[in-house]
Enzyme design. Structure first.
Site, PDB file in Angstrom:
ATOM      1  N   GLU A  59     -18.318 -34.452  12.019  1.00 15.52           N
ATOM      2  CA  GLU A  59     -17.454 -34.770  11.040  1.00 15.52           C
ATOM      3  C   GLU A  59     -17.606 -36.093  10.525  1.00 15.52           C
ATOM      4  O   GLU A  59     -17.650 -36.296   9.194  1.00 15.52           O
ATOM      5  CB  GLU A  59     -16.067 -34.412  11.637  1.00 15.52           C
ATOM      6  CG  GLU A  59     -15.782 -32.931  11.536  1.00 15.52           C
ATOM      7  CD  GLU A  59     -16.332 -32.181  12.823  1.00 15.52           C
ATOM      8  OE1 GLU A  59     -16.363 -30.888  13.034  1.00 15.52           O
ATOM      9  OE2 GLU A  59     -16.852 -32.819  13.728  1.00 15.52           O
ATOM     10  N   HIS A 128      -6.493 -26.187  18.820  1.00 15.72           N
ATOM     11  CA  HIS A 128      -6.844 -25.779  17.381  1.00 15.72           C
ATOM     12  C   HIS A 128      -5.729 -25.250  16.821  1.00 15.72           C
ATOM     13  O   HIS A 128      -5.822 -24.418  15.801  1.00 15.72           O
ATOM     14  CB  HIS A 128      -7.635 -24.574  17.560  1.00 15.72           C
ATOM     15  CG  HIS A 128      -9.113 -25.007  18.273  1.00 15.72           C
ATOM     16  ND1 HIS A 128     -10.016 -25.792  17.679  1.00 15.72           N
ATOM     17  CD2 HIS A 128      -9.452 -24.790  19.574  1.00 15.72           C
ATOM     18  CE1 HIS A 128     -11.179 -26.089  18.498  1.00 15.72           C
ATOM     19  NE2 HIS A 128     -10.651 -25.372  19.539  1.00 15.72           N
TER      20      HIS A 128
END
Length: 323
Positions: A59, A128
């Site tokens: 990322e 998550h």
């Protein structure tokens, strides 16, 4: 035209790619796999690998590449799989995307759109299930969007791509399968929307909490309590005026936020109401937020940890002196 939230995003992406050759999509699994949530399914075959780019699992690297491409004149749409992974790119977002226009004296704009799934409710456990939109809404220099309807999923993406400055779009994962019959049209990315009118209490929310809040409003209506539901839609800059106009009409407010209560976006909204509409209130503003724990995996515990319609109704009862 009936479509899902997912299909609305895909349609908006397709139209953005067709309309401007500078637009391209990049991120993990956006190409051959079709996107983790199938938003970009079919776009690789339609536009090719130059416009729909699979990236390495980094990322920090690919968000930085998107920012660099934006500075160089492109219009990248960067997809981060889920909000927790965005923290790996926070340096790029905070120190580069949000600041370069200021630090160059306006010489450089950074027209990058960063999309990511957010929120809990899918039993994907503590790593998550974050709702960190409030963290990003804290940062000057970026626009933060949280489309909560199929119409906004379609309508907000085009203006975001055209914005000369960075835009972050939070897509609650529970909304992707939601369907609605819409006329695809562009939506404003500058303010809140009243989703249900009422005169007794204002319910302020956004994103994945909107359906729950609307359900709570239905339950309250069955008791004779008319709740007005305000969907923030844009988390930075916040639309104070729409929220305040509703509070001045109803004289009571509950803020529903899937983020944790401590240091939350809900706290900022409460503070603004208290600062600007204190004498219009008949009761203290209340918040319904997630429990201050890592989001559990077990379904019954996950549901207990998140804001639910029953908790929203209970907060309204408290405001109305019915507890």
């Amino acid at each position: 035209m009936k479509m899902s939230y997912r299909e609305a995003l895909r349609l908006a992406l397709r139209e953005a790619l067709e309309a401007d050759p500078r637009v391209f999509l990049m991120g993990e699994d956006v190409g051959m796999y079709g996107g983790t949530y199938a938003v970009s399914k079919g776009l690789l075959a339609e536009f090719g690998p130059q416009r729909v780019r699979d990236t390495p699992l980094s990322e920090l690297g690919f968000v930085g590449a998107g920012i660099g491409a934006a500075i160089g004149g492109m219009r990248p749409v960067v997809e981060i799989m889920t909000v927790n992974f965005s923290l790996l790119a926070l340096d790029q977002i905070l120190h580069n995307a949000a600041t370069l226009r200021h630090m160059t004296g306006g010489q450089f704009n950074v027209p990058v759109v960063i999309r990511m799934a957010t929120g809990a409710g899918r039993q994907v456990a503590a790593q998550h299930s974050h709702s960190l939109e409030g963290w990003y809404a804290h940062i000057p220099g970026i626009r933060v969007l949280a489309p909560a309807t199929v119409a906004d999923a379609y309508g907000m993406l085009g203006p975001a791509v055209e914005d000369p400055d960075p835009v972050i779009i939070f897509e609650h994962a529970l909304l992707y399968n939601m369907e609605d019959d819409i006329t695809p049209q562009r939506a404003a990315i500058t303010g809140a929307a009243v989703r249900r009118a009422g005169a007794d209490v204002t319910l302020v929310t956004y994103g994945g909490s909107l359906p729950k809040t609307l359900r709570a409003a239905e339950l309250l209506a069955s008791e004779g309590i008319a709740a007005e539901v305000v969907d923030l839609r844009v988390l930075r800059p916040l639309d104070d005026q729409t929220v305040l106009a509703s509070v001045r009409k109803t004289h009571r407010a509950v803020v529903v936020d899937e983020g944790w209560k401590t240091g939350s976006l809900a706290a900022e909204i409460v503070a603004r109401i208290m600062e600007q509409a204190f004498y219009d209130l008949d009761a203290p503003v209340l918040r319904v937020c997630s429990a201050e724990v890592p989001v559990p995996y077990a379904k019954h515990l996950e549901e207990a940890a998140l804001p639910q319609p029953a908790a929203i109704v209970a907060a309204v009862h408290q405001l109305m002196g019915q507890t």
